[in-house]
Design a protein around this motif. Structure first.
Motif, PDB file in Angstrom:
ATOM      1  N   ARG A  70      -4.242   6.450  -0.836  1.00 45.39           N
ATOM      2  CA  ARG A  70      -4.904   6.370   0.567  1.00 45.39           C
ATOM      3  C   ARG A  70      -4.473   7.434   1.526  1.00 45.39           C
ATOM      4  O   ARG A  70      -3.215   7.751   1.654  1.00 45.39           O
ATOM      5  N   GLU A 110       0.857  -1.167   0.005  1.00 45.60           N
ATOM      6  CA  GLU A 110       0.212  -0.052   0.026  1.00 45.60           C
ATOM      7  C   GLU A 110       0.821   1.266  -0.027  1.00 45.60           C
ATOM      8  O   GLU A 110       1.935   1.274   0.318  1.00 45.60           O
ATOM      9  N   VAL A 155       0.483   4.862   1.820  1.00 42.89           N
ATOM     10  CA  VAL A 155      -0.590   5.581   2.589  1.00 42.89           C
ATOM     11  C   VAL A 155      -0.032   7.165   3.319  1.00 42.89           C
ATOM     12  O   VAL A 155       1.274   7.049   3.503  1.00 42.89           O
TER      13      VAL A 155
END
Lengths: 290, 258
Positions: free
Chosen positions: B198, B31, B33
């Motif tokens: 995100r 991910e 982030v």
């Protein structure tokens, strides 16, 4: 120069011993001095030498072996200072100042009361390089070898913990253990070289060669051998000058170091001088999670 | 996606009241982030808890077994007077081989990494002799030498110019495309945070968590920053503007007019 024989003092064993011990002291102080300077521990080194003097005085008065008594006292003070310096509650400078000057004051009181009967205390205070024996040489040699071994075997963890302790801790370097190792080595160095240079001047031998080396190189690896070399050469030249001029040896060694520093400071230009900017003499411990 | 790190009901502090409280957060493998929040909101403590240097006083932080985390500090915290060359900085992280000098294998790894990050031929330079973007990339190279699963960066674009910010974003995107997870903190809502897939709005706890368009909303931003903010949309991207500057402008204009 008429009537001046540079090799003349070498016929005396005491002078040969003096040269050997001061060159070794210069090297070991130069080596550990790299970490002292780069970690902003100059003030700790200065304070530690004063703390060790208290231990030396107590050991002398109580009839305990100097290295044992002053050594235990020194290591305890070193670890205590290291511990105190990691906290911000009191202020590291103030805490170190209180601990070490109190210890120094104990030494001065004991010196005043028992000084006449314990000449070794005077040697601790002002240094007595011309009175060193084989034991002193062996002690400096052993501490020098131990320091060298530690610096080589823990080169990267020590560098990482010195340069960037927060990230070193995240990366798995036992930062607290590295700090304890350095404080122990510093305490031992102060202990064995104190009788050579003297309490009052030892911090200069810890700082001056390292900071001179820093102005000459931008590499940590090079600084690590350059600083002991400068320390040894300084001590060698200073000891020889002191014999011919009858100046106190410790003070002469420090003055030679200061002259060398000044020459390098002037000749290295703004770039070299900038490299020592911010090398504060007071400890500024970083905030790390316990 | 499997979870690399899981925060469940986490509170952390340094004695006294907790700096972060009741944090629920999950970071999956690969991910990217961003964590945004005002100064003093506990972002650095959150990173420390993630890295394991701060233990929770409440709740649990679970990491995938054998997960490799690497941390890139804020460049402002680096001592630029320290005598280290680029090569020495990158190699210092290899503490499994603690003694000085480098093996051929290590040298070739460092060389390859520096080349990849556009730092070829700079190994012997002092860290101070580099540009802002190059300096940031040196610390990235040091972290990458550990072959991390997750790269944690504290304010990677703080105090850098626009070009350097783009440079850093490109490098991080490349790394993320190769599968390296990235968690970073930033104050830069429009220049950095809005571009990330995100975003977590954080102030002592998680206020909002999701895609920038879902998270960068006036209500969440006011709860996070404690000040009114407006959000515009430009080309499908949210643009955050301070909400109460109109009053300042009016007063200053009135002063100029009088």
């Amino acid at each position: 120069m008429i009537g001046f024989d540079i090799l003349e003092p070498y016929q005396f064993e005491f002078f040969r011993n003096a040269v050997i011990v001061s060159v070794l002291a210069g090297a070991v102080c130069g080596l550990i001095g790299v970490y002292v300077v780069l970690r902003g521990m100059s003030y700790i080194g200065h304070g530690l030498s004063h703390a060790v003097f208290g231990g030396a005085a107590a050991a002398s008065v109580m009839g305990i072996n100097y290295f044992l008594g002053a050594g235990l006292w020194g290591i305890a003070s070193g670890l205590l200072i290291g511990r105190v310096a990691r906290r911000r509650i009191i202020g590291a400078d103030a805490a170190i100042g209180v601990v070490t000057t109190a210890s120094f004051a104990i030494g001065l009181v004991l010196f005043a009361v028992y000084g006449q009967a314990h000449k070794s205390l005077e040697a601790s205070l002002f240094g007595s390089v011309l009175g060193v024996g084989r034991g002193d040489i062996i002690a400096v040699l052993v501490v020098g070898l131990v320091t060298l071994l530690a610096v080589v075997l823990q080169y990267r963890p020590l560098l990482f913990a010195t340069f960037d302790p927060d990230v070193a801790q995240v990366t798995g370097v036992p930062v607290a253990r590295m700090e304890a190792l350095l404080m122990t080595l510093l305490s031992l160095t102060v202990l064995v070289t104190m009788r050579v240079i003297g309490v009052l001047l030892i911090s200069a031998l810890l700082v001056t060669p390292a900071i001179t080396a820093r102005m000459l190189t931008k590499s940590f690896g090079r600084m690590l051998w350059l600083s002991p070399l400068i320390g040894s050469v300084t001590a060698f030249v200073g000891t020889n000058i002191s014999y011919h001029t009858d100046w106190p040896t410790g003070a002469t060694v420090i003055l030679v170091g200061a002259v060398l520093f000044t020459v390098v400071f002037i000749t290295s230009g703004a770039k070299g001088r900038r490299s020592v900017d911010g090398m504060d003499h007071h400890a500024e411990p970083s905030l790390r999670a316990a | 996606m499997t979870s690399l790190i899981d925060f469940v009901h986490v509170a952390c502090g340094y004695g006294g009241s907790p700096v972060i409280d009741d944090v629920h957060l999950s970071i999956a493998r690969g991910e990217f982030v961003g964590i945004v929040g005002p100064s003093g909101s506990g972002k650095t403590t959150l990173l420390r808890a993630l890295l394991g240097t701060v233990k929770p006083v409440h709740g649990t932080v679970t990491r995938e077994p054998n997960v490799r985390l690497a941390y890139v500090p804020q460049v402002e915290t680096v001592d630029w007077n320290f005598p280290v060359t680029v090569g020495e900085v990158v190699l210092m992280t290899r503490t499994q081989r603690p003694w000085p000098g480098a093996t051929k294998d290590e040298l070739s790894q460092v060389e390859a990494l520096l080349e990849r990050l556009g730092l070829a031929g700079l190994a012997k330079r002092h860290i101070r002799e580099l540009s802002g973007g190059q300096q940031q990339r040196v610390f990235l190279a040091r972290a990458l030498l550990q072959r991390p699963d997750l790269l944690v960066l504290d304010e990677p674009t703080s105090g850098v110019d626009v070009r350097t910010r783009h440079e850093i974003l490109h490098v991080l995107t490349d790394l993320n495309e190769e599968g390296i997870g990235i968690v970073l903190t930033t104050h830069d809502l429009n220049g950095l945070a809005a571009h990330l897939p995100r975003l977590v709005c954080f102030n002592r706890t998680v206020i909002a968590d999701g895609a920038p368009l879902a998270v960068l909303r006036p209500s969440f931003l006011e709860r996070t920053y404690g000040a009114p903010m407006e959000v515009l949309e430009h080309g499908g991207m949210p643009v955050v503007v301070d909400g109460n500057l109109g009053d300042f402008s009016r007063r200053l204009k009135a002063k100029t007019a009088s």
